[in-house]
Design an enzyme around this catalytic site. Structure first.
Site, PDB file in Angstrom:
ATOM      1  N   LYS A   1       0.867  -1.184   0.000  1.00  0.00           N
ATOM      2  CA  LYS A   1       0.000   0.000   0.000  1.00  0.00           C
ATOM      3  C   LYS A   1       0.895   1.222   0.000  1.00  0.00           C
ATOM      4  O   LYS A   1       1.623   1.476   0.954  1.00  0.00           O
ATOM      5  CB  LYS A   1      -0.911   0.015   1.223  1.00  0.00           C
ATOM      6  CG  LYS A   1      -1.910   1.174   1.204  1.00  0.00           C
ATOM      7  CD  LYS A   1      -2.794   1.171   2.424  1.00  0.00           C
ATOM      8  CE  LYS A   1      -3.868   2.255   2.294  1.00  0.00           C
ATOM      9  NZ  LYS A   1      -3.317   3.592   2.054  1.00  0.00           N
TER      10      LYS A   1
ATOM     11  N   HIS B   1     -26.727  24.842 -23.609  1.00  0.00           N
ATOM     12  CA  HIS B   1     -26.068  26.148 -23.722  1.00  0.00           C
ATOM     13  C   HIS B   1     -26.885  26.999 -24.696  1.00  0.00           C
ATOM     14  O   HIS B   1     -27.158  26.562 -25.826  1.00  0.00           O
ATOM     15  CB  HIS B   1     -24.634  25.998 -24.234  1.00  0.00           C
ATOM     16  CG  HIS B   1     -23.734  25.262 -23.290  1.00  0.00           C
ATOM     17  ND1 HIS B   1     -22.734  25.888 -22.576  1.00  0.00           N
ATOM     18  CD2 HIS B   1     -23.688  23.958 -22.926  1.00  0.00           C
ATOM     19  CE1 HIS B   1     -22.111  24.996 -21.830  1.00  0.00           C
ATOM     20  NE2 HIS B   1     -22.673  23.817 -22.024  1.00  0.00           N
TER      21      HIS B   1
ATOM     22  N   GLY C   1     -22.273  25.801 -11.574  1.00  0.00           N
ATOM     23  CA  GLY C   1     -22.064  24.364 -11.466  1.00  0.00           C
ATOM     24  C   GLY C   1     -20.619  23.985 -11.724  1.00  0.00           C
ATOM     25  O   GLY C   1     -20.257  22.810 -11.663  1.00  0.00           O
TER      26      GLY C   1
ATOM     27  N   LYS D   1     -16.830  26.502 -11.423  1.00  0.00           N
ATOM     28  CA  LYS D   1     -16.067  27.218 -10.411  1.00  0.00           C
ATOM     29  C   LYS D   1     -16.371  28.707 -10.375  1.00  0.00           C
ATOM     30  O   LYS D   1     -15.842  29.421  -9.530  1.00  0.00           O
ATOM     31  CB  LYS D   1     -14.568  27.011 -10.669  1.00  0.00           C
ATOM     32  CG  LYS D   1     -14.110  27.471 -12.046  1.00  0.00           C
ATOM     33  CD  LYS D   1     -12.646  27.155 -12.292  1.00  0.00           C
ATOM     34  CE  LYS D   1     -12.228  27.598 -13.689  1.00  0.00           C
ATOM     35  NZ  LYS D   1     -10.804  27.319 -13.969  1.00  0.00           N
TER      36      LYS D   1
END
Length: 869
Positions: free
Chosen positions: A267, A684, A738, A740
């Site tokens: 790991k 859009h 939705g 930044k």
């Protein structure tokens, strides 16, 4: 390449073209691996120029572009036609000796594939002969529509002068020079012209002798010998770039599973990376799909040398310390630029083929063979495993001071998300915690005494104790700077022990810490916690308490048929009809993070139509279509296609080129649902309606922040822009995208025409940027955007689009572009915090921040237009 003298219909059939969203008569993206290449070589010969080359009829058709390509359609770049070059030359990067033809340094500046846009009666050969070739590029740097146009020759002129011109589309930019100014290194090796000239990174400097044959140059090592000199060469990473796929995650258990059915691996203590190789480039994604390629340039450069057309590789990036791989060492490497290493442990796709259903042991065999093509490259390592003997492997790993092992079912497929076919067993206890505050320190030079951490249970942040060790002086200083931006008056925890309430400083809970600790106390708090570093690759809301499960639980293979699909509500099962439109594949999951299926999305648009249509109806619309869901291939479509439902209507629109094309528009709720049936995830819209196409009914200012800019700064910028517009006499409404950023929208009566609206938006954006250059920029250049917010005024042009209110986004979790109020905006933590259930809840509760928008009556008067220079 096959001969191109057969009829066009036969050529299309043999090459397996499939229709996409391009204009009628355009040739669509080609399936398979025999796409026609294009490339650009930056060439420092007598004069520095860019050699633009298109593969056609078995050669590279070539033009020398003196000033390089520009993204601005207004820039018409001189492109001098040169002789056709052999296909093998398209792989060359190095030097041509002085005195020979083309002597100088050659860089592979861009590469990818191209598709011609031709009328049915023409083909590229005829287009070249006529003097105009229109095409679409799919490169890493040059994308979208372009055209080569031959100039009329002057008397006595022997050379062919052409113009290379960018078409007006989503890729076009006013800042055309940014394309060459911001891209100064090789797309393949990451080297500068000087480094190529000096042979840096090459065991043997590559030299092309232009006065010798291809075979001689191959033998001399000018390019890698593919065995296909003079033929259509499929170069490294020339296939389609695989889409990001959410990685498979391991379940923490208390005991190592026994038996040879398990492969046991170390790991690693680092960051998970899902690496996509293809289309001449490499993309390195975090477990949440963030593009972190720039953080790991050496890894990306090494993967670019893989001997494959495309690949999707899962692995862990680490920095090695004396005690092995440690998370703190990786954190330091990211700060200082020290070398890192990728341990690759799974191969999900190879050369366009999905391997996820293959057994793990077979995937690892193919991965090992693929990595052998890199030779002794130490940057990319194959993650070794031991079959069976799990207890012995864990004991050896723990004695070596490592974190633990991952046990994986040898015959299991690859599945995104957490499963029991991958199990992790740790030597010590370690997990992520959310930082919700800190206790001040009385010691001089120490910013705090301990961190107060927790984990989420639903919406509640549960207190899990304090972490007081593991901080260097530099780490403390960096954390203190991060904390200064996040202070709040109230505790973010659901409840905190009384003694912690007295002097603690509370923080917004969005930072994630990796913590090593001895155990949990009886009241569920960490004992002897030690800070290992911040996890920038993990969302705070995803941090939950990780508790080890018994290893003897039902094996994954036994329940794979039932666990492969998310649970659904009874109302969804067996019902594939919404508003009279039949929804095919109703159970297909479109947004993995939310479990939203195709029929869920269709029902969402049926419900939200009443809110959405007042803004989106009867406006030309472009669709982002993702037929297989948001984590698969998506494409942007603006023109109508044959076979679309009648509910998606068409309107002829004359484009700037003079051509008339049929555009789509949505009139009612059935149109929205029909678009979902066609795989649409995003809508859009134009800023004008089809009835008054030349006069916009809104302005959109898109505040697009550099990644380093936090959301608090974006919100403040939105308020500043609102106040600027209010002073001019224009009312605004905000919308979180939705993504930044934030859209500041100006509702308008359609009075002014597009040129006036665009001029006003541009002037206002530039005025703000000039008065506050530290925080704003009005050009698209990413280099100039560092630490600033781009006021994107380009949405306000004829044919430009912006995300529609209440549209979902084709992004992880399916966030929704959501109208909000100005007061509400101030309380939001991000622009992507609304999802479908949130919107439905707002509708049911009567929350409508734009309820009064219809009462706003304003237009771009001459006074307003003249108010900004």
């Amino acid at each position: 390449m096959a001969a191109r003298n057969q009829p066009l219909s036969e050529y299309n059939r043999r090459r397996d073209f499939t229709r996409t969203s391009e204009p009628k008569g355009a040739v669509a993206r080609r399936s398979g691996d025999n796409r026609m290449r294009f490339l650009v070589q930056k060439h420092a010969a007598t004069r520095l120029h860019y050699d633009f080359r298109l593969e056609w009829e078995g050669v590279l058709k070539s033009w020398a572009v003196t000033r390089g390509p520009s993204l601005n359609p207004e820039d018409k770049r001189l492109a001098v036609r040169t002789e056709d070059h052999p296909l093998a030359y398209g792989d060359f990067e190095g030097t041509i000796p002085k005195g020979e033809y083309g002597g100088g340094t050659v860089m592979l500046w861009d590469t990818g594939w191209w598709e011609p846009w031709w009328e049915p009666e023409d083909d590229p050969s005829k287009a070249l002969k006529k003097g105009k070739l229109s095409f679409k590029l799919h490169g890493s740097r040059m994308k979208g529509g372009w055209a080569l146009v031959r100039m009329r020759p002057r008397e006595g002129e022997k050379r062919e002068n052409w113009l290379l011109v960018k078409e007006t589309d989503e890729i076009a930019s006013e800042d055309g020079e940014s394309l060459i100014n911001e891209n100064i290194t090789s797309i393949v090796t990451g080297r500068t012209m000087e480094e190529i000239a000096n042979g840096k990174g090459e065991k043997q400097a590559r030299v092309w002798h232009s006065n010798e044959s291809i075979a001689a140059n191959l033998k001399a090592g000018a390019i890698a010998d593919t065995g296909n000199a003079g033929k259509s060469v499929t170069r490294k990473a020339s296939g389609k770039l695989p889409a990001f796929k959410a990685p498979q995650l391991a379940t923490l258990v208390t005991k190592v599973p026994a038996g040879d059915a398990w492969l046991n691996e170390a790991k690693f203590d680092g960051y998970r990376l899902v690496c996509a190789v293809g289309a001449g480039t490499v993309r390195c994604y975090t477990r949440n799909g963030l593009d972190w390629t720039e953080k790991f340039p050496a890894i990306a450069a090494a993967l670019a040398e893989l001997d494959c057309r495309s690949a999707l590789i899962d692995g862990e990036v680490v920095a090695l310390s004396e005690g092995g791989s440690t998370f703190s060492a990786l954190q330091k490497a990211l700060r200082t630029g020290a070398s890192t290493r990728l341990y690759a442990f799974d191969l999900v796709e190879l050369d366009g083929k999905d391997l996820s259903r293959k057994p793990l042991v077979e995937r690892k065999e193919r991965l090992e063979a693929l990595l052998q093509s890199l030779g002794t490259n130490s940057t990319i390592q194959f993650s070794e495993h031991v079959r069976g003997n799990g207890e012995h492997v864990l004991s050896a790993i723990c004695k070596a001071g490592q974190e633990g092992i991952i046990a994986k079912e040898a015959d299991a497929p690859y599945r995104s998300g957490r499963s029991r076919s991958w199990l992790k067993v740790k030597c010590t206890k370690r997990q992520e915690f959310v930082i919700g505050g800190y206790t001040p320190s009385s010691k001089k030079g120490r910013a705090f005494a301990s961190l107060l951490v927790g984990t989420f249970e639903g919406r509640k942040l549960i207190y899990r104790g304090g972490v007081g060790t593991g901080f260097s002086g530099k780490t403390m200083k960096e954390l203190a700077a991060a904390f200064a931006k996040r202070r709040r008056d109230t505790s973010p925890f659901d409840s905190v022990p009384r003694e912690r309430m007295r002097n603690s400083v509370w923080l917004e809970p969005d930072l994630v810490a990796e913590v090593d600790f001895a155990e949990f106390t009886a009241d569920g708090h960490v004992r002897h916690g030690s800070f290992e570093g911040l996890r920038e690759d993990k969302e705070a809301r995803a941090v939950k308490l990780e508790t080890a499960k018994p290893s003897e639980a039902e094996p994954e293979t036994a329940k794979s048929k039932t666990s492969a699909k998310p649970r659904k509500t009874p109302a969804v099962q067996g019902d594939g009809d919404v508003l009279g439109i039949r929804i095919s594949h109703p159970d297909r999951v479109l947004f993995e993070g939310q479990g939203i299926t195709k029929i869920d999305l269709a029902r969402y648009y049926a419900v939200v139509a009443e809110r959405m249509l007042p803004f989106a109806a009867d406006h030309p619309v472009s669709l982002v279509r993702c037929p297989q869901g948001g984590d698969r291939h998506c494409f942007f479509q603006k023109h109508a296609s044959d076979g679309f439902p009648e509910a998606i209507r068409e309107v002829p629109i004359t484009e700037s080129s003079g051509d008339t094309e049929n555009y789509m528009y949505i009139h009612d709720a059935k149109g929205l649902v029909a678009a979902v049936q066609m795989g649409t995830l995003e809508f859009h819209i134009w800023g004008s309606g089809i009835d008054r196409l030349e006069k916009p009914d809104r302005l959109v200012f898109d505040l697009d922040p550099d990644p380093s800019v936090d959301f608090e700064t974006v919100k403040a910028a939105a308020v500043k822009l609102r106040d600027e517009l209010a002073e001019i006499g224009l009312k605004t409404v905000p919308m979180v995208t939705g993504g930044k950023g934030v859209h500041v929208i100006v509702p308008l009566r359609p009075h002014a025409e597009w040129e006036e609206a665009k001029g006003f938006a541009k002037a206002l954006a530039r005025s703000i940027a000039e008065r506050d250059p530290d925080n704003f920029v009005a050009t698209m250049s990413k280099a100039k955007r560092k630490g600033r917010i781009f006021i994107d005024w380009l949405r306000n042009d004829r044919g430009a689009t912006a995300i529609a209110p209440y549209s979902t986004r084709a992004r992880s979790g399916g966030p929704v572009a959501t109208p909000v109020g100005w007061d509400e905006l101030q309380g939001l933590e991000a622009a992507n915090g609304f999802h479908i259930p949130d919107i439905v809840e707002r509708i049911e509760s009567g929350t409508d921040p734009w309820r009064e928008i219809g009462k706003i009556s304003q237009s771009l008067t001459k006074k307003i237009l003249n108010s900004v220079e």
